[in-house]
Write a protein that holds these residues in place. Structure first.
Motif, PDB file in Angstrom:
ATOM      1  N   ILE A  11      -9.064 -27.309  -0.737  1.00  0.00           N
ATOM      2  CA  ILE A  11     -10.466 -27.520  -0.341  1.00  0.00           C
ATOM      3  C   ILE A  11     -10.891 -28.926  -0.766  1.00  0.00           C
ATOM      4  CG2 ILE A  11     -12.837 -26.684  -0.485  1.00  0.00           C
ATOM      5  CD1 ILE A  11     -11.783 -23.990  -1.380  1.00  0.00           C
ATOM      6  N   THR A  13     -13.583 -31.914  -1.113  1.00  0.00           N
ATOM      7  CA  THR A  13     -15.043 -31.880  -1.167  1.00  0.00           C
ATOM      8  C   THR A  13     -15.608 -33.223  -1.598  1.00  0.00           C
ATOM      9  OG1 THR A  13     -16.944 -30.622  -2.009  1.00  0.00           O
ATOM     10  CG2 THR A  13     -15.159 -31.082  -3.575  1.00  0.00           C
ATOM     11  N   LEU A  20     -20.075 -25.868  -1.349  1.00  0.00           N
ATOM     12  CA  LEU A  20     -18.742 -25.653  -1.892  1.00  0.00           C
ATOM     13  C   LEU A  20     -18.573 -24.259  -2.475  1.00  0.00           C
ATOM     14  CD1 LEU A  20     -15.926 -26.688  -2.736  1.00  0.00           C
ATOM     15  CD2 LEU A  20     -17.012 -27.644  -4.795  1.00  0.00           C
ATOM     16  N   LYS A  21     -19.586 -23.772  -3.181  1.00  0.00           N
ATOM     17  CA  LYS A  21     -19.475 -22.460  -3.820  1.00  0.00           C
ATOM     18  C   LYS A  21     -19.246 -21.362  -2.785  1.00  0.00           C
ATOM     19  CE  LYS A  21     -21.559 -19.587  -7.411  1.00  0.00           C
ATOM     20  NZ  LYS A  21     -21.164 -18.310  -6.761  1.00  0.00           N
ATOM     21  N   ILE A  24     -15.527 -21.513  -1.741  1.00  0.00           N
ATOM     22  CA  ILE A  24     -14.638 -20.977  -2.778  1.00  0.00           C
ATOM     23  C   ILE A  24     -14.771 -19.460  -2.864  1.00  0.00           C
ATOM     24  CG2 ILE A  24     -14.156 -20.935  -5.257  1.00  0.00           C
ATOM     25  CD1 ILE A  24     -15.058 -23.858  -5.361  1.00  0.00           C
ATOM     26  N   ASP A  25     -16.000 -18.977  -2.832  1.00  0.00           N
ATOM     27  CA  ASP A  25     -16.220 -17.525  -2.916  1.00  0.00           C
ATOM     28  C   ASP A  25     -15.565 -16.786  -1.749  1.00  0.00           C
ATOM     29  OD1 ASP A  25     -17.613 -17.872  -5.242  1.00  0.00           O
ATOM     30  OD2 ASP A  25     -19.606 -17.650  -4.343  1.00  0.00           O
ATOM     31  N   ILE A  37      -6.244 -21.911  -5.671  1.00  0.00           N
ATOM     32  CA  ILE A  37      -7.261 -22.709  -4.980  1.00  0.00           C
ATOM     33  C   ILE A  37      -7.275 -24.099  -5.600  1.00  0.00           C
ATOM     34  CG2 ILE A  37      -9.696 -22.955  -4.395  1.00  0.00           C
ATOM     35  CD1 ILE A  37     -10.001 -19.938  -4.722  1.00  0.00           C
ATOM     36  N   VAL A  39      -9.201 -27.388  -5.493  1.00  0.00           N
ATOM     37  CA  VAL A  39     -10.392 -28.123  -5.076  1.00  0.00           C
ATOM     38  C   VAL A  39     -10.183 -29.590  -5.426  1.00  0.00           C
ATOM     39  CG1 VAL A  39     -12.881 -28.385  -5.307  1.00  0.00           C
ATOM     40  CG2 VAL A  39     -11.848 -26.110  -5.498  1.00  0.00           C
ATOM     41  N   ILE A  52     -17.515 -26.102 -10.316  1.00  0.00           N
ATOM     42  CA  ILE A  52     -16.137 -25.636 -10.534  1.00  0.00           C
ATOM     43  C   ILE A  52     -15.979 -25.048 -11.927  1.00  0.00           C
ATOM     44  CG2 ILE A  52     -13.694 -26.273 -10.525  1.00  0.00           C
ATOM     45  CD1 ILE A  52     -15.099 -26.399  -7.811  1.00  0.00           C
ATOM     46  N   TYR A  55     -16.412 -21.255 -12.725  1.00  0.00           N
ATOM     47  CA  TYR A  55     -15.428 -20.233 -12.361  1.00  0.00           C
ATOM     48  C   TYR A  55     -14.458 -19.997 -13.518  1.00  0.00           C
ATOM     49  CZ  TYR A  55     -16.940 -20.491  -7.493  1.00  0.00           C
ATOM     50  OH  TYR A  55     -17.685 -20.434  -6.340  1.00  0.00           O
ATOM     51  N   VAL A  60      -8.481 -21.046  -9.693  1.00  0.00           N
ATOM     52  CA  VAL A  60      -9.304 -22.160  -9.226  1.00  0.00           C
ATOM     53  C   VAL A  60      -8.985 -23.396 -10.057  1.00  0.00           C
ATOM     54  CG1 VAL A  60     -11.636 -23.007  -8.804  1.00  0.00           C
ATOM     55  CG2 VAL A  60     -11.139 -20.568  -8.544  1.00  0.00           C
ATOM     56  N   ASP A  92     -15.017 -27.717   2.930  1.00  0.00           N
ATOM     57  CA  ASP A  92     -15.952 -27.243   1.914  1.00  0.00           C
ATOM     58  C   ASP A  92     -17.250 -26.689   2.486  1.00  0.00           C
ATOM     59  OD1 ASP A  92     -17.086 -29.608   2.760  1.00  0.00           O
ATOM     60  OD2 ASP A  92     -17.139 -30.561   0.797  1.00  0.00           O
TER      61      ASP A  92
END
Length: 294
Positions: A11, A13, A20-21, A24-25, A37, A39, A52, A55, A60, A92
Motif C-alpha cells: 500500500i 501512501t 489510509l486507515k 488497511i482495515d 501488509i 505500507v 500506522i 495498529y 502491518v 491507499d
C-alpha cells in the motif's frame, strides 16, 4: 500464518492518512489471513506514521522513503521489501471486499506456472453516499501482451496480484513514467507470461478522489508520450490502428494542456482513427469533453 506469507500487500501512501486507515482495515478484514501488509510512506507530511503506529497487528509493517519518489517509487520500495510469494497492490484510497484475497488464493492454487498476473473486476464507488456507480468485469486472459498495448484491460492497480519473482525479474515499476506505470509493468510481465482473472468485482475504486494521477492531465500527457516512445514508435511491426490509438491519447491530453505543437503533430493519427476504431475514437472524445466541462 506461516513463516513466509503467501501474499505481500503493498500500500503506497502520501498524505492520505484519513483514507489510509480504511484501506488497511479492508485488508485486515479479509477472510484469508496469510499475508503481510507493507505500507510505504512516500515522505508524507501528515500524521500517516501515527495512524500506522495505532495498529498492534504485527502483519502491518511501515517503510518510509527518505524522499518522495512518487507512486512507482513507493511501490518499488514495497516490492523489494516483500516476503510473500505473490504481491498484491492496494491504493491507499481504495477498498477490498472481504473475500478478495481468499478468491485470488483459491484461483492461484489452480493456475499453471506460466500465469504471473491475476486480477479481478472492480466497481467505481461513491464512498460519501455509500453507492456503487458502475461495475467493471474482467475481459482478457491468456497471452494478452498485444491487447495491453492497445488498452488497459486489467484496470485499477488495486485488483492485481503478481508473482514476486516476476516483479523482481523486470525490476519493478518504471519510475520515469509519470503515468501508465501500472500498465507498463503489466505489459513487461505479460510479454513472457500469461494473465488470468477472478470473474468477480472485489475492489471498490474511489472515483471521486480528486488527488488521483488519472485526473492530472499534465502527468498523463507526459506518461503517454513516454509510453508511445517506448512501445509504439521504437517497435517494428506496430499496426496503424495501434499507432493511431496512441496518437489519439496524446492528442487529447495535449489539447487539454494547450500543447499545440503536439496537437498538430498527432492530428493526422486522430483523424484516421474513426475509420479504424470508432469506439476508441469516441472514448478519446469523452476524455476531452469531460475535461472541458470541468
Amino acid at each position: 500464518m506461516s513463516g513466509i506469507p503467501f501474499f505481500s500487500v503493498v500500500i503506497p501512501t502520501y498524505n492520505r492518512s484519513n483514507l489510509l486507515k480504511e484501506a488497511i482495515d479492508s485488508v485486515l478484514n479479509q477472510s484469508f489471513n496469510d499475508y503481510e501488509i507493507i505500507v510505504v510512506d512516500d515522505y508524507s507530511t501528515d500524521d500517516t506514521k501515527k495512524v500506522i503506529s495505532g495498529y498492534s497487528d504485527n502483519r502491518v509493517k511501515l517503510f518510509m522513503n527518505a524522499r518522495s519518489k512518487g507512486g512507482g517509487g513507493a511501490r518499488n520500495t514495497g516490492i523489494y521489501n516483500a516476503m510473500g510469494k505473490w504481491v498484491a497492490f492496494l491504493d491507499d484510497d481504495d477498498y477490498w471486499l472481504p473475500n478478495k484475497l481468499e478468491l485470488q488464493y483459491q484461483k492461484i492454487l489452480r493456475l499453471e506456472d506460466d500465469v504471473a498476473i491475476l486480477y479481478s473486476g472492480y466497481s467505481k464507488f461513491d464512498f460519501e453516499n455509500n453507492e456503487e456507480i458502475r461495475r467493471f468485469y474482467p475481459q482478457k486472459r491468456g497471452y494478452i501482451y498485444n491487447d495491453l498495448l492497445y488498452k488497459n484491460y486489467i484496470g485499477t492497480f488495486s485488483t492485481i496480484a503478481i508473482r514476486r519473482n516476476e516483479l523482481l525479474e523486470v525490476e519493478g515499476l518504471d519510475e520515469v513514467l509519470e503515468a501508465r506505470q501500472d500498465l507498463d509493468l503489466c505489459i513487461r510481465i505479460a510479454k513472457k507470461n500469461n494473465v488470468d482473472f477472478v470473474n468477480e468485482c472485489l475492489v471498490r475504486y474511489r472515483f471521486s478522489n480528486e488527488d488521483r494521477i488519472t485526473l492530472n492531465t499534465k502527468k498523463r500527457l507526459q506518461g503517454n508520450l513516454k509510453f508511445d516512445n517506448k512501445y509504439i514508435r521504437k517497435q517494428k511491426d506496430v499496426s496503424l490502428k495501434l499507432k493511431c490509438c496512441s496518437s489519439a491519447r496524446i492528442f487529447a491530453f495535449a489539447l487539454i494542456e494547450s500543447r499545440w505543437d503536439l496537437v498538430f503533430k498527432h492530428l493526422l493519427g486522430v483523424s484516421i482513427l474513426p475509420l479504424l476504431d470508432i469506439r476508441y475514437f469516441l472514448s478519446i472524445n469523452k476524455i476531452i469533453l469531460t475535461s472541458i466541462r470541468k
